[in-house]
Design an enzyme around this catalytic site. Structure first.
Site, mmCIF file in Angstrom:
data_model
loop_
_atom_site.group_PDB
_atom_site.id
_atom_site.type_symbol
_atom_site.label_atom_id
_atom_site.label_comp_id
_atom_site.label_asym_id
_atom_site.label_seq_id
_atom_site.Cartn_x
_atom_site.Cartn_y
_atom_site.Cartn_z
ATOM 1 N N HIS A 1 38.737 35.217 42.051
ATOM 2 C CA HIS A 1 37.891 36.259 42.212
ATOM 3 C C HIS A 1 38.125 37.287 40.947
ATOM 4 C CE1 HIS A 1 35.387 39.506 44.134
ATOM 5 N NE2 HIS A 1 36.027 40.230 43.441
ATOM 6 N N GLU A 2 39.337 37.640 40.670
ATOM 7 C CA GLU A 2 39.635 38.419 39.506
ATOM 8 C C GLU A 2 39.335 37.861 38.196
ATOM 9 O OE1 GLU A 2 39.727 41.630 40.241
ATOM 10 O OE2 GLU A 2 39.928 41.414 42.272
ATOM 11 N N HIS B 1 36.137 37.886 36.651
ATOM 12 C CA HIS B 1 35.821 39.012 36.096
ATOM 13 C C HIS B 1 35.907 39.302 34.714
ATOM 14 C CE1 HIS B 1 34.168 40.847 39.725
ATOM 15 N NE2 HIS B 1 35.068 41.085 40.557
#
EC number: 3.4.24.39
Length: 366
Positions: free
Chosen positions: A314-315, A318
């Site tokens: 997820h991170e 980004h």
């Protein structure tokens, strides 16, 4: 797998064995209206109106009601096709930590106004005309069970604002200094991380590299039904793009000490509030793990669950330096992510997170 099974599966005669079913929540087509208005220079007022006939409770996290410096708007300088880079944070929260103070009730016919200064998370020091819009989904919460009951997609009006760069030059400076400070001092071995935290991060990165690699292959040649469940399309060019992002994430994860992303274990931005697992600092290539991260399950066994390695996916999604353009947070959790349309899904971090988990867990498309 025996050759006969391979041939039957390829021919579509033998269905794969899945661990469990993927179930999506409902998508409501009406009920909330979002409008933007300029209140002076870089300040924008957001008005959210409940156009339905009953009160609803909206999850604040990663929506227009979130007080954290998260991405809420898409901003372009007039005449440019490139979005103004976001300089705030992308948070990952634990879906199991929903509480009453995370809900925003809004009655029938009620309008709630929020004002934001775009200059707090965007570099708008160049004077000129900027085009601002907002889109995404509002997760609607059942106040009795504190679970996501449905989602309401929204798309605001397109707003033009005239910006005087001289008036905003100092607004971003304080936050930017913290970003620069963290970027200079944070790395795998020097981010205020204990030996235990370093070991947890290293293990999660190793698992993430494998999971993302599997997802990269599956996006191109795996079960098209699972891909469509999360990305709402079977377009080969989109499958290639998703595969490329996962490949980049896998490569970054296996370069813990030599990659572009640095890890920090101290929350100098002061955003590790209850339920926040981790966050990415945009523009600094820094990921900060909050204390709760180290109590998250190391390896999940469910199709709709998260774990430490999935948080890494997820991170890293980004971070522009890992793969451009980076993802944003248009929806919160698996159910809300699966209710997005194709255009939103490919931009949404949790769509990648839960697709990777579905591939790993061999989850059944409903």
């Amino acid at each position: 797998m025996q050759l006969s099974s391979v041939l039957l599966t390829a021919a579509g005669l033998l269905a794969p064995v899945y661990s469990s079913a993927i179930i999506s929540i409902g998508r409501r087509s009406e009920g909330l209206d979002v409008s933007l208005a300029s209140t002076g220079n870089t300040k924008v007022q957001v008005s959210v109106t409940n156009t339905g006939s009953s009160e609803i409770s909206i999850l604040r996290a990663n929506t227009l009601f979130d007080a954290s410096p998260t991405k809420k708007f898409t901003v372009y300088k007039e005449g440019s096709r490139k979005e103004v880079p976001f300089k705030g944070v992308h948070l990952r929260r634990s879906p199991s930590d929903l509480a009453k103070d995370n809900l925003q009730p809004i009655g029938p016919g009620q309008t709630i106004d929020k004002e934001f200064d775009l200059a707090e998370t965007l570099n708008l020091s160049e004077s000129g005309t900027y085009i601002v819009s907002a889109d995404g989904v509002f997760p609607i919460i059942d106040p009795k069970s504190f679970s996501i009951a449905s989602v309401i997609p929204y798309e605001s009006n397109e707003l033009k604002i005239e910006v005087d760069g001289k008036q905003v030059s100092g607004v971003l400076s304080t936050r930017a200094k913290i970003h620069d400070h963290l970027a200079q001092r944070a790395d795998f071995n020097n981010g205020n991380c204990t030996d235990h935290q370093k070991a947890v991060i290293a293990s999660a990165l190793k698992r993430d590299s494998s999971i993302a690699g599997e997802a990269s292959n599956a996006a191109l040649s795996g079960d098209v039904r699972v891909f469509e469940q999360y990305f709402r399309t079977t377009d080969p060019s989109i499958r290639q793009q998703v595969s490329d992002r996962f490949h980049a994430i896998s490569n970054e994860a296996c370069s813990a000490e030599g990659g572009v992303v640095k890890y920090q274990c101290e929350d100098e931005m002061d955003v590790c509030r209850p339920g926040t697992v981790a966050y990415a600092l945009l523009g600094s290539n820094v990921v900060v793990n909050c204390p709760i991260y180290y109590s998250v399950t190391a390896v999940s066994q469910a199709c709709d669950a998260g774990d430490q390695a999935l948080t890494v996916i997820h991170e890293l999604s980004h971070i522009d330096a890992v793969y451009y353009p980076a993802t944003t947070d248009l929806a919160y959790g698996e159910d809300a992510s699966m209710a997005l349309n194709a255009d939103m899904s490919i931009r949404n971090a949790d769509s990648y997170t839960f697709y990777a988990n579905a591939v790993r867990q061999n989850c059944n498309p409903s």
